[in-house]
Design an enzyme around this catalytic site. Structure first.
Site, PDB file in Angstrom:
ATOM      1  N   HIS A 114      -8.913   4.544  -1.662  1.00  0.00           N
ATOM      2  CA  HIS A 114      -7.414   4.047  -1.532  1.00  0.00           C
ATOM      3  C   HIS A 114      -7.011   2.996  -2.914  1.00  0.00           C
ATOM      4  O   HIS A 114      -6.894   1.738  -2.479  1.00  0.00           O
ATOM      5  CB  HIS A 114      -7.256   3.351  -0.155  1.00  0.00           C
ATOM      6  CG  HIS A 114      -5.785   2.659   0.022  1.00  0.00           C
ATOM      7  ND1 HIS A 114      -4.694   2.984  -0.347  1.00  0.00           N
ATOM      8  CD2 HIS A 114      -5.616   1.489   1.187  1.00  0.00           C
ATOM      9  CE1 HIS A 114      -4.032   2.108   0.114  1.00  0.00           C
ATOM     10  NE2 HIS A 114      -4.283   1.117   0.875  1.00  0.00           N
ATOM     11  N   SER A 171     -11.082   1.871   5.016  1.00  0.00           N
ATOM     12  CA  SER A 171     -11.047   2.466   3.560  1.00  0.00           C
ATOM     13  C   SER A 171     -11.813   1.522   2.481  1.00  0.00           C
ATOM     14  O   SER A 171     -11.678   0.408   2.504  1.00  0.00           O
ATOM     15  CB  SER A 171      -9.558   2.989   3.148  1.00  0.00           C
ATOM     16  OG  SER A 171      -8.811   1.733   3.216  1.00  0.00           O
ATOM     17  N   ILE A 194     -12.510  -0.120  -1.578  1.00  0.00           N
ATOM     18  CA  ILE A 194     -11.994  -0.542  -2.753  1.00  0.00           C
ATOM     19  C   ILE A 194     -12.156   0.450  -3.744  1.00  0.00           C
ATOM     20  O   ILE A 194     -12.954   1.031  -4.008  1.00  0.00           O
ATOM     21  CB  ILE A 194     -12.643  -1.726  -3.111  1.00  0.00           C
ATOM     22  CG1 ILE A 194     -12.603  -2.931  -2.242  1.00  0.00           C
ATOM     23  CG2 ILE A 194     -12.183  -2.461  -4.609  1.00  0.00           C
ATOM     24  CD1 ILE A 194     -11.114  -3.447  -1.800  1.00  0.00           C
ATOM     25  N   LYS A 246      -9.793   6.760   3.868  1.00  0.00           N
ATOM     26  CA  LYS A 246     -11.050   6.483   4.369  1.00  0.00           C
ATOM     27  C   LYS A 246     -12.102   7.182   3.531  1.00  0.00           C
ATOM     28  O   LYS A 246     -13.083   6.343   3.112  1.00  0.00           O
ATOM     29  CB  LYS A 246     -11.346   7.227   5.607  1.00  0.00           C
ATOM     30  CG  LYS A 246     -12.915   6.927   6.220  1.00  0.00           C
ATOM     31  CD  LYS A 246     -13.058   5.592   6.748  1.00  0.00           C
ATOM     32  CE  LYS A 246     -14.527   5.244   6.561  1.00  0.00           C
ATOM     33  NZ  LYS A 246     -15.112   4.991   5.024  1.00  0.00           N
ATOM     34  N   CYS A 306       0.949  -1.219  -0.036  1.00  0.00           N
ATOM     35  CA  CYS A 306       0.158   0.055  -0.100  1.00  0.00           C
ATOM     36  C   CYS A 306       0.945   1.158   0.038  1.00  0.00           C
ATOM     37  O   CYS A 306       0.354   2.243  -0.180  1.00  0.00           O
ATOM     38  CB  CYS A 306      -0.935   0.096   1.162  1.00  0.00           C
ATOM     39  SG  CYS A 306      -2.089  -1.523   1.128  1.00  0.00           S
TER      40      CYS A 306
END
Lengths: 395, 395
Positions: free
Chosen positions: A337, A208, A210, A333, A83
């Site tokens: 993301h 958060s 998809i 959030k 990430c």
């Protein structure tokens, strides 16, 4: 060593972006960055693509993006740091300019998670943890990883559910003001408390989403910056650290050691005191993949003492006007993301903040001309902290 | 800008390496490099992992390798440039030292292709081409890609099958003398001509194999080199370029444009004349994923004029003692081609050649103290050319 500045930024709408393919999505961000810098592809000497990519059968994203965006025959590579992939892409491009290899480089981060041929996105995300041990034997996925962190933190510091809810409410507040955000909708504490559990103590509104999206930055060496812009945002410093794959080898779940180490590296290079770090920055982006991650980030970055991070949110000190505004673009959030794009999206947000070019209702007061972004891969398997400034580094 | 040297090298046995897992395989190479440099993990400040990785469900190879090799909490990332992934890993580590970010960095390339959960390795390799168009619509895989190149080249220059066979015979000759090679067995021209067709005009003995393996190099800045070794091998320069994903957008199949561009970049920085480039080098490693690729490499590197590359092999000029010894460790053809490790393996071979530490029967005479390696991803989707020298760069 050359000083390096961001001279152009691009950012797509985040959300469900099945209206385009991967290379079209990347190009949306690249095109915006080129236009902002009044450059064209022939000015770029090197480009780096950040893409986690397991959602797709496309195994050479840098190549298809290079062709579609007319970036051939420039040298390129794809990088991955789970990430924190976006920050890793920025790093390689930054090093290429800082080292004098090239004068102008592009870093683009992109992810299209809604096109996965594998419908089990949670499994795919679980692979960014210790897949062969923790996922396959114990079923750990990212909600459960961060639930471990949340449980440890809440237990040790006697923190309430509402303290995590404060993060979600704040980030949705700003997401509602960011036209690029996936969720442009405010939520109340009541919404938060009523949202369904995902992995105790975390709820859906701690998490958060998809996301599909792309972001891009153009970097230039000091020698050529002047020709491009009179408002460069310099990369002051970057820190990077790693943690074990296997969480049982970590000594403490109430913070993320790699993130603290990365912050201290970046601060040391920039001459920033860890204990009073928040005084140096006008704004920060932190990796709030889950609300608890933002609370831990406050402490790992020195914005609050150990065990006191949640109080910053309780006192609204991370809203605009507070001690240190954090994630005022909505954060992971609410903004979303898209794994490979997230770190570059953070760089775009901080750059635009320092230039007074943020969206209405999300602009901070710029006093010191300095901001930072904190990007974590896995649960601290990777950590990158990068400091940006409108002031030219002295070195 | 700091001068950067290779101060340690590591290389595993290449072949079927299902006796170990990915991180154990990487560690074999890392351990050797550390021992060679008399360093330990605490001396390393940053590490980069080259891994293509689609053969595995392990999506964060840098993390599991970092943990197993005790490289935490150093910063890290994984990089990918298809079959040039190893050179891309070297690049990021090189830039990290050249830019002054760190003094000692590790680049490790690793691939374990025999552990794939997907038994169709040819499909997985096909994904390193233009997967969604050329593979899915026309069934193009790597043997057929390079068969297009071979057909075009053989037709244009009236080249015989034996001219490709010469490459295979030479590389197996040296592979037989390299204890790390996958195929330690000489072949004759008769063997070559009798080997079964794969994609006309290419035979099985034109093709590099499916390979597991790892290789590692330790890089150090000039300031710390002296403390580590009195025989550093310097990175003189590196060039990198890219080509389109879609082959129909290429104008010429008889050479690989990106490789020529990367070579010219590297030569320019090193003050090397393209037309007489072979005179500067004692030895070269080129990307012979198929025999035709080695022939094209001779021309793309300036070792021969266009259409005359095959003559170098016909005259045995790329054996030890010839104009320019090439792939005298067996090359991809006989040593093997573990995708992410290949570029680093080339760096290890050249370094050891320049230090007179190659295996018996594979050591060249070192006159100029300079060698190069040429690493291609896809069919020129990526290209990296890197020059190494025992002479310290002047800058």
């Amino acid at each position: 060593m050359k000083n390096v500045a961001i001279v152009g930024t691009g950012h797509t709408k985040f959300g469900v972006r099945t209206d385009v393919n991967l290379q079209e999505l990347a190009w949306e961000a690249i095109k915006q960055a080129l236009e902002e810098a009044s450059l064209d592809q022939s000015d770029i000497q090197y480009f780096v693509v950040g893409n986690f990519g397991n959602w797709s059968s496309e195994e050479i994203p840098a190549v298809v993006i290079g062709e579609y965006s007319n970036l051939n025959p420039n040298g390129t590579m794809r990088v991955e740091a789970a990430c924190a992939t976006g920050s890793a892409a920025l790093r390689d491009a930054y090093l290429s300019v800082k080292s004098g290899e090239v004068d102008i480089a592009l870093a683009v981060g992109v992810e299209q998670m809604h096109q996965s041929p594998n419908p089990n996105t949670i499994e795919l995300i679980g692979r960014a943890g210790d897949y062969f041990w923790e996922f396959q034997n114990f079923g750990l996925t990212f909600p459960s990883y961060y639930a471990l962190h949340a449980s440890a933190y809440m237990s040790k510091y006697n923190v309430k559910e509402e303290d995590l809810g404060n993060i979600a409410v704040k980030n949705h507040y700003y997401g509602a003001r960011n036209p690029y955000a996936q969720f442009q909708k405010e939520i109340t504490m009541e919404d938060y408390l009523n949202s369904r559990p995902v992995a105790y103590p975390l709820r859906i509104l701690d998490s958060s989403p998809i996301t599909d999206g792309a972001a891009a930055v153009l970097l230039a060496s000091e020698e050529v910056v002047k020709r491009i812009t009179d408002s460069p945002i310099w990369i002051t410093s970057q820190g990077t650290a790693s943690g074990t794959a296997n969480l049982s080898r970590r000594s403490d779940f109430t913070h993320i050691e790699a993130a603290e180490l990365a912050a201290k590296q970046a601060y040391k290079k920039a001459g920033i005191n860890f204990e009073t770090s928040w005084k140096y920055f006008d704004v920060a982006e932190v990796h709030d993949c889950f609300t608890i991650a933002e609370v831990m980030a406050y402490e790992d970055l020195g914005f609050a003492k150990r065990g006191e991070g949640y109080q910053l949110a309780r006192e609204n000190q991370t809203y605009i006007g507070g001690k240190i505004p954090v994630n005022v673009d909505g954060g992971l959030k609410a903004k979303g993301h898209p794994i490979g794009a997230t770190g570059i999206s953070m760089a775009v947000s901080i750059t635009r903040q320092l230039l007074y070019r943020s969206h209405k209702g999300t602009q901070v007061d710029v006093k010191n001309g300095m901001g930072l972004f904190h990007n974590v891969g896995g649960t601290g398997h990777y950590a990158y902290v990068t400091i940006l400034s409108s002031r030219r580094p002295s070195s």
